[in-house]
Design a protein around this motif. Structure first.
Motif, PDB file in Angstrom:
ATOM      1  N   PHE A  39       0.812  -1.214   0.000  1.00 53.93           N
ATOM      2  CA  PHE A  39       0.000   0.000   0.000  1.00 53.93           C
ATOM      3  C   PHE A  39       0.848   1.268   0.000  1.00 53.93           C
ATOM      4  O   PHE A  39       0.565   2.209  -0.735  1.00 53.93           O
ATOM      5  N   LEU A  40       1.895   1.312   0.794  1.00 56.28           N
ATOM      6  CA  LEU A  40       2.764   2.490   0.846  1.00 56.28           C
ATOM      7  C   LEU A  40       3.327   2.808  -0.539  1.00 56.28           C
ATOM      8  O   LEU A  40       3.295   3.952  -0.977  1.00 56.28           O
ATOM      9  N   ASP A  41       3.799   1.794  -1.240  1.00 51.42           N
ATOM     10  CA  ASP A  41       4.343   1.998  -2.581  1.00 51.42           C
ATOM     11  C   ASP A  41       3.268   2.457  -3.568  1.00 51.42           C
ATOM     12  O   ASP A  41       3.547   3.237  -4.469  1.00 51.42           O
ATOM     13  N   GLU A  42       2.042   1.988  -3.385  1.00 46.66           N
ATOM     14  CA  GLU A  42       0.944   2.367  -4.267  1.00 46.66           C
ATOM     15  C   GLU A  42       0.525   3.824  -4.055  1.00 46.66           C
ATOM     16  O   GLU A  42       0.089   4.485  -4.990  1.00 46.66           O
ATOM     17  N   VAL A  43       0.651   4.321  -2.833  1.00 43.42           N
ATOM     18  CA  VAL A  43       0.225   5.679  -2.504  1.00 43.42           C
ATOM     19  C   VAL A  43       1.310   6.706  -2.820  1.00 43.42           C
ATOM     20  O   VAL A  43       1.010   7.802  -3.286  1.00 43.42           O
ATOM     21  N   ALA A  44       2.558   6.358  -2.583  1.00 44.39           N
ATOM     22  CA  ALA A  44       3.669   7.307  -2.745  1.00 44.39           C
ATOM     23  C   ALA A  44       3.836   7.683  -4.208  1.00 44.39           C
ATOM     24  O   ALA A  44       4.505   7.002  -4.973  1.00 44.39           O
ATOM     25  N   CYS A  45       3.235   8.799  -4.612  1.00 52.00           N
ATOM     26  CA  CYS A  45       3.230   9.204  -6.021  1.00 52.00           C
ATOM     27  C   CYS A  45       4.345  10.187  -6.364  1.00 52.00           C
ATOM     28  O   CYS A  45       4.504  10.559  -7.515  1.00 52.00           O
ATOM     29  N   SER A  46       5.089  10.625  -5.359  1.00 51.95           N
ATOM     30  CA  SER A  46       6.188  11.555  -5.637  1.00 51.95           C
ATOM     31  C   SER A  46       7.325  11.289  -4.667  1.00 51.95           C
ATOM     32  O   SER A  46       7.147  10.636  -3.641  1.00 51.95           O
ATOM     33  N   GLU A  47       8.475  11.842  -4.987  1.00 57.75           N
ATOM     34  CA  GLU A  47       9.640  11.669  -4.125  1.00 57.75           C
ATOM     35  C   GLU A  47       9.512  12.468  -2.839  1.00 57.75           C
ATOM     36  O   GLU A  47      10.246  12.243  -1.894  1.00 57.75           O
ATOM     37  N   GLU A  48       8.570  13.416  -2.806  1.00 59.18           N
ATOM     38  CA  GLU A  48       8.353  14.229  -1.610  1.00 59.18           C
ATOM     39  C   GLU A  48       7.457  13.540  -0.592  1.00 59.18           C
ATOM     40  O   GLU A  48       7.295  14.027   0.516  1.00 59.18           O
ATOM     41  N   PHE A  49       6.863  12.411  -0.952  1.00 55.07           N
ATOM     42  CA  PHE A  49       6.004  11.683  -0.023  1.00 55.07           C
ATOM     43  C   PHE A  49       6.845  11.205   1.145  1.00 55.07           C
ATOM     44  O   PHE A  49       7.801  10.459   0.970  1.00 55.07           O
ATOM     45  N   ASN A  50       6.522  11.666   2.340  1.00 48.17           N
ATOM     46  CA  ASN A  50       7.322  11.279   3.512  1.00 48.17           C
ATOM     47  C   ASN A  50       6.459  11.057   4.751  1.00 48.17           C
ATOM     48  O   ASN A  50       6.767  11.536   5.839  1.00 48.17           O
ATOM     49  N   ALA A  51       5.387  10.317   4.601  1.00 48.34           N
ATOM     50  CA  ALA A  51       4.499  10.028   5.722  1.00 48.34           C
ATOM     51  C   ALA A  51       5.244   9.350   6.873  1.00 48.34           C
ATOM     52  O   ALA A  51       4.896   9.524   8.038  1.00 48.34           O
ATOM     53  N   TYR A  52       6.284   8.600   6.551  1.00 49.04           N
ATOM     54  CA  TYR A  52       7.062   7.893   7.560  1.00 49.04           C
ATOM     55  C   TYR A  52       7.783   8.852   8.516  1.00 49.04           C
ATOM     56  O   TYR A  52       8.213   8.459   9.579  1.00 49.04           O
ATOM     57  N   ALA A  53       7.916  10.125   8.142  1.00 49.89           N
ATOM     58  CA  ALA A  53       8.576  11.115   9.004  1.00 49.89           C
ATOM     59  C   ALA A  53       7.655  11.615  10.117  1.00 49.89           C
ATOM     60  O   ALA A  53       8.104  12.292  11.037  1.00 49.89           O
ATOM     61  N   CYS A  54       6.381  11.287  10.040  1.00 47.09           N
ATOM     62  CA  CYS A  54       5.409  11.746  11.045  1.00 47.09           C
ATOM     63  C   CYS A  54       5.748  11.153  12.415  1.00 47.09           C
ATOM     64  O   CYS A  54       5.929   9.944  12.564  1.00 47.09           O
ATOM     65  N   ARG A 106      -2.154  12.640  10.691  1.00 49.28           N
ATOM     66  CA  ARG A 106      -1.368  11.586  11.343  1.00 49.28           C
ATOM     67  C   ARG A 106      -1.990  10.197  11.288  1.00 49.28           C
ATOM     68  O   ARG A 106      -1.288   9.216  11.097  1.00 49.28           O
ATOM     69  N   ARG A 107      -3.284  10.092  11.442  1.00 46.14           N
ATOM     70  CA  ARG A 107      -3.900   8.754  11.371  1.00 46.14           C
ATOM     71  C   ARG A 107      -3.876   8.212   9.941  1.00 46.14           C
ATOM     72  O   ARG A 107      -3.634   7.030   9.734  1.00 46.14           O
ATOM     73  N   MET A 108      -4.131   9.091   8.982  1.00 48.69           N
ATOM     74  CA  MET A 108      -4.090   8.643   7.586  1.00 48.69           C
ATOM     75  C   MET A 108      -2.700   8.133   7.234  1.00 48.69           C
ATOM     76  O   MET A 108      -2.552   7.105   6.580  1.00 48.69           O
ATOM     77  N   PHE A 109      -1.678   8.850   7.673  1.00 45.75           N
ATOM     78  CA  PHE A 109      -0.307   8.431   7.375  1.00 45.75           C
ATOM     79  C   PHE A 109       0.010   7.106   8.063  1.00 45.75           C
ATOM     80  O   PHE A 109       0.685   6.255   7.489  1.00 45.75           O
ATOM     81  N   ARG A 110      -0.479   6.934   9.265  1.00 45.29           N
ATOM     82  CA  ARG A 110      -0.258   5.665   9.977  1.00 45.29           C
ATOM     83  C   ARG A 110      -0.950   4.530   9.231  1.00 45.29           C
ATOM     84  O   ARG A 110      -0.387   3.455   9.071  1.00 45.29           O
ATOM     85  N   TYR A 111      -2.175   4.768   8.772  1.00 46.53           N
ATOM     86  CA  TYR A 111      -2.889   3.745   8.003  1.00 46.53           C
ATOM     87  C   TYR A 111      -2.096   3.347   6.760  1.00 46.53           C
ATOM     88  O   TYR A 111      -1.999   2.171   6.432  1.00 46.53           O
ATOM     89  N   VAL A 112      -1.521   4.328   6.075  1.00 43.18           N
ATOM     90  CA  VAL A 112      -0.724   4.043   4.885  1.00 43.18           C
ATOM     91  C   VAL A 112       0.508   3.233   5.265  1.00 43.18           C
ATOM     92  O   VAL A 112       0.831   2.240   4.615  1.00 43.18           O
ATOM     93  N   MET A 113       1.182   3.649   6.312  1.00 43.59           N
ATOM     94  CA  MET A 113       2.416   2.986   6.723  1.00 43.59           C
ATOM     95  C   MET A 113       2.211   1.517   7.086  1.00 43.59           C
ATOM     96  O   MET A 113       3.060   0.681   6.795  1.00 43.59           O
ATOM     97  N   ILE A 114       1.082   1.212   7.729  1.00 42.45           N
ATOM     98  CA  ILE A 114       0.859  -0.177   8.141  1.00 42.45           C
ATOM     99  C   ILE A 114      -0.008  -0.963   7.162  1.00 42.45           C
ATOM    100  O   ILE A 114      -0.325  -2.112   7.398  1.00 42.45           O
ATOM    101  N   GLY A 115      -0.369  -0.312   6.036  1.00 42.15           N
ATOM    102  CA  GLY A 115      -1.060  -1.021   4.972  1.00 42.15           C
ATOM    103  C   GLY A 115      -2.559  -1.189   5.140  1.00 42.15           C
ATOM    104  O   GLY A 115      -3.135  -2.117   4.580  1.00 42.15           O
ATOM    105  N   LEU A 116      -3.196  -0.310   5.903  1.00 41.87           N
ATOM    106  CA  LEU A 116      -4.641  -0.420   6.115  1.00 41.87           C
ATOM    107  C   LEU A 116      -5.407   0.368   5.045  1.00 41.87           C
ATOM    108  O   LEU A 116      -5.991   1.415   5.299  1.00 41.87           O
ATOM    109  N   GLU A 117      -5.414  -0.179   3.865  1.00 44.08           N
ATOM    110  CA  GLU A 117      -6.050   0.450   2.714  1.00 44.08           C
ATOM    111  C   GLU A 117      -7.535   0.723   2.971  1.00 44.08           C
ATOM    112  O   GLU A 117      -8.053   1.777   2.611  1.00 44.08           O
TER     113      GLU A 117
END
Length: 103
Positions: free
Chosen positions: A8-23, A42-53
């Motif tokens: 999911f993280l790879d599917e969402v990260a559409c640019s090199e500036e995507f840095n949800a993991y820095a939250c 913050r919750r949306m980024f956490r969902y992306v990081m752990i793959g909760l599509e």
């Protein structure tokens, strides 16, 4: 029950500036949100990081309601590119939910 999408993280990260993991999940972004969204970012980024599509998909309306005003981003101690990350979430939703492709 939520299903985890390990890609999911790879599917969402559409640019090199995507840095949800820095939250750092400090909550400053939600305290400053002019719309009063406690869910973004913050919750949306956490969902992306752990793959909760499915959790992201449940919050489509909230993702599109964000004003992209950068109030949260300007005050983020982690330097998260919040607006760019939200734009990536929108691109993902456009592609996967609404079947819109960028030409």
């Amino acid at each position: 029950m939520s299903k985890v999408n390990s890609k999911f993280l790879d599917e969402v990260a559409c640019s090199e500036e995507f840095n949800a993991y820095a939250c750092m999940h400090c909550g400053l972004c939600t305290a400053l949100c002019t719309m009063g969204f406690e869910l973004l970012p913050r919750r949306m980024f956490r969902y992306v990081m752990i793959g909760l599509e499915d959790k992201v998909l449940e919050n489509t309306e909230t993702i599109y309601s964000c004003l992209l005003c950068k109030m949260c981003e300007e005050n983020c101690p982690g330097g998260v590119h919040i607006v760019e990350n939200i734009k990536c979430l929108r691109c993902y939703l456009n592609r996967e939910v609404y079947k819109l492709e960028r030409n």
